[in-house]
Design a protein around this motif. Structure first.
Motif, short mmCIF file in Angstrom:
data_model
loop_
_atom_site.label_atom_id
_atom_site.label_comp_id
_atom_site.label_asym_id
_atom_site.label_seq_id
_atom_site.Cartn_x
_atom_site.Cartn_y
_atom_site.Cartn_z
N ILE A 404 0.84 -1.21 0.00
CA ILE A 404 0.00 0.00 0.00
C ILE A 404 0.87 1.26 0.00
O ILE A 404 0.66 2.19 -0.79
N VAL A 405 1.88 1.29 0.87
CA VAL A 405 2.77 2.45 0.94
C VAL A 405 3.52 2.62 -0.38
O VAL A 405 3.64 3.74 -0.90
N PHE A 406 4.01 1.52 -0.96
CA PHE A 406 4.74 1.59 -2.22
C PHE A 406 3.86 2.19 -3.31
O PHE A 406 4.32 3.04 -4.10
N SER A 407 2.60 1.79 -3.36
CA SER A 407 1.66 2.33 -4.36
C SER A 407 1.45 3.82 -4.17
O SER A 407 1.42 4.59 -5.14
N LEU A 408 1.31 4.26 -2.93
CA LEU A 408 1.07 5.69 -2.65
C LEU A 408 2.29 6.54 -2.98
O LEU A 408 2.16 7.69 -3.43
N VAL A 409 3.48 5.98 -2.79
CA VAL A 409 4.70 6.74 -3.08
C VAL A 409 4.84 7.01 -4.58
O VAL A 409 5.49 7.97 -4.98
N VAL A 410 4.21 6.19 -5.40
CA VAL A 410 4.23 6.43 -6.85
C VAL A 410 3.70 7.83 -7.15
O VAL A 410 4.23 8.56 -8.01
N PHE A 411 2.64 8.24 -6.46
CA PHE A 411 2.06 9.57 -6.68
C PHE A 411 3.06 10.67 -6.35
O PHE A 411 3.17 11.67 -7.07
N VAL A 412 3.81 10.48 -5.27
CA VAL A 412 4.84 11.46 -4.89
C VAL A 412 5.86 11.60 -6.01
O VAL A 412 6.25 12.70 -6.40
N GLY A 413 6.31 10.47 -6.54
CA GLY A 413 7.29 10.49 -7.61
C GLY A 413 6.81 11.22 -8.85
O GLY A 413 7.59 11.88 -9.54
N CYS A 414 5.52 11.12 -9.13
CA CYS A 414 4.96 11.76 -10.33
C CYS A 414 4.85 13.27 -10.19
O CYS A 414 4.82 13.99 -11.20
N THR A 415 4.82 13.78 -8.99
CA THR A 415 4.44 15.19 -8.79
C THR A 415 5.51 16.08 -8.17
O THR A 415 5.26 17.26 -7.96
N VAL A 416 6.71 15.54 -7.89
CA VAL A 416 7.76 16.38 -7.31
C VAL A 416 9.04 16.23 -8.11
O VAL A 416 9.21 15.29 -8.90
N GLN A 417 9.98 17.18 -7.91
CA GLN A 417 11.28 17.11 -8.55
C GLN A 417 12.16 16.12 -7.78
O GLN A 417 12.14 16.08 -6.55
N LEU A 418 13.00 15.38 -8.52
CA LEU A 418 13.66 14.23 -7.90
C LEU A 418 15.18 14.21 -8.04
O LEU A 418 15.78 13.14 -8.11
N GLY A 419 15.81 15.36 -8.06
CA GLY A 419 17.27 15.37 -8.19
C GLY A 419 17.95 14.59 -7.10
O GLY A 419 18.85 13.78 -7.35
#
Length: 494
Positions: A404-419
């Protein structure tokens, strides 16, 4: 300490780990050593391995959770990702055309490493509290190596794998999908994030059987779709191929000069980026694919090890080669971006190469859709890698919360900068590989001995379960392997 400082520190650490004096010689050296010990297995047995994995696809009556083909596609889902599109462009853009040669070398030697990982993943797998097979370096390092060293190596791998799965297997993949869909089709990143999160949660809650079914359907389609587009371009530009291939071989040993601030780059740059991005693409030596291999329904560890080996062949020798040849033959690798006056960025390079070779917007569409499918499938594969290591560290009860946590973190990855996340992910990937490579070297004797025994009796991989039982009877460790429910605390002492 601000994020810029953290990112700089992580990039420095990652640069050392993936530099020419640490992990790269260890990866190449391990692959070469295993190639010699196994008698060039990846060249001699490639045909039977491809037949077993892609045509036969399963061992009837064998114990496991998913078919050999599903285990292969799950591992391919995790490896055929942004590395095959952006990673190849990065290697060639910085290291020149010669970097593709070193990606090939990494793949060919890495097939021996990948075989050994798949073999050991099945050889030392166990059965968890839910009745599912669980294996990988987090188990075979501890169960195969006596004393505290094995325990330290196994636990280290498990910790680094869990950390890496949220980076390279989750947020960076989601970010690549969201950014490309926004740039290509004006899809808001938050919309992509919601869709990907729901998709991941629906698939992942069903566990490895659900992941195996999805990847078995998706992976062949996405690879064929992408490769056919590349082959069309290469056939249309067949006249440019001899020069492109000549550049690859000549500049692998001389370095190259190109635009973008790296004039006069030496051979060490071609080697460093070819090997680093080759490993990023096919993950040979990292140990990750052994986790998927351990779930396979197989009658002997050698059989699944050989099927696992074909993953590196498909990833590097087929998909990476297609991307690299398209970039080099179209001349895109040293093209100037009119908007900046500098060399095209890796994120744009492959798309531009396909656009040069295909009519209309087809090139752009193929690369974008290919990236979405590649990166999306990578999320599924790496989720399984993460959950098996969470299970090793915290027990079966932690698996569903992790999904469940892994699935929710996908949204974070899509919407923030990841340098910072990219730099962190590169470092964790390298640290995953280190204990695994040490373990492969220590366990190489066991791998070579048991592989020789099996292939003396079944060189073409056509034996059925009863035949295998007959010629393996009395072999050290055979009865132990067949139970596959031995507590982790009990070590192998061959």
């Amino acid at each position: 300490m601000d994020l810029t400082t953290v990112q700089t520190f992580l990039e420095t650490v990652s640069g050392f780990i993936w530099g020419p004096f640490f992990l790269i010689p260890l990866l190449l050296g391990t692959g070469l050593y295993l190639t010699i010990r196994l008698g060039g297995l990846q060249f001699i047995r490639l045909g039977p391995a491809l037949r077993l994995g892609l045509i036969t696809r399963k061992d009837p009556g064998a114990d496991g959770d998913i078919s050999q083909f599903q285990a292969l596609t799950t591992a391919l889902a995790a490896t055929v990702g942004t590395g095959n599109i952006v990673g190849v462009a990065t290697a060639i853009g910085i290291g020149g055309p010669g970097a593709l040669f070193w990606m090939w070398i990494t793949g060919l030697l890495g097939m021996a490493s990948k075989y050994s990982e798949g073999f050991l993943g099945v050889r030392f797998r166990t059965t968890d509290a839910a009745g599912e097979k669980s294996g990988g370096p987090q188990y075979y390092l501890e169960r195969g190596i006596r004393g505290p060293l094995g325990k330290v190596l196994g636990l280290s791998f498990a910790v680094f794998a869990v950390l890496a799965c949220f980076g390279i297997g989750n947020m960076t993949q989601g970010n690549s999908i969201a950014q490309n869909l926004e740039a290509s089709f004006a899809v808001p990143t938050w919309v992509t994030g919601i869709v990907l999160t729901v998709f991941a949660m629906v698939v992942l809650v069903g566990g490895i059987k659900s992941i195996g079914r999805v990847t078995a359907g998706l992976v062949p389609i996405m690879i064929i779709f992408y490769v056919l587009g590349a082959l069309y371009i290469l056939i249309a530009n067949v006249g440019a191929l001899p020069a492109a291939i000549g550049q690859i071989f000549s500049e692998a040993f001389t370095g190259t000069s190109a635009v973008g601030g790296f004039a006069g780059s030496a051979i060490i740059i071609a080697v460093q980026f070819g090997v680093a991005r080759g490993i990023f693409s096919n993950e040979s030596g990292m140990g990750s694919a052994a986790i998927a291999a351990a779930a396979a329904k197989t009658s002997h560890p050698v059989r699944q090890g050989l099927v696992s080996m074909t993953q590196t062949f498909i990833d590097t020798i087929i998909v990476v080669t297609c991307t690299g040849l398209v970039i080099i033959s179209t001349g895109t690798w040293n093209e100037i971006d009119p908007a900046t006056g500098e060399q095209l960025s890796p994120a744009l390079m492959t798309g531009a190469a396909f656009s040069h070779g295909l009519p209309g917007d087809w090139g752009h569409i193929i690369v974008t859709v290919g990236l979405v499918m590649f990166a999306g499938s990578t999320i599924l594969g790496w989720s399984y890698y993460g959950e098996r290591n969470i299970e090793r560290l915290l027990g079966r009860r932690a698996v569903m919360p992790f999904r469940i946590v892994f699935s929710l973190v996908v949204f974070v990855g899509c919407t923030v900068q990841l340098g910072v996340v990219w730099a962190f992910s590169d470092a964790m990937n390298g640290l995953m590989a280190l204990p695994n490579l040490i373990g492969l070297l220590i366990l190489s004797g066991l791998v070579a001995r048991e592989t020789k025994k099996y292939l003396e009796n079944d060189p073409q991989l056509r034996a059925d379960r009863d035949q295998i039982d007959a010629f393996m009877e009395g072999t050290p460790g055979w009865e132990e392997w067949k139970t596959q429910a031995i507590p982790v605390a009990k070590r192998r002492r061959n």
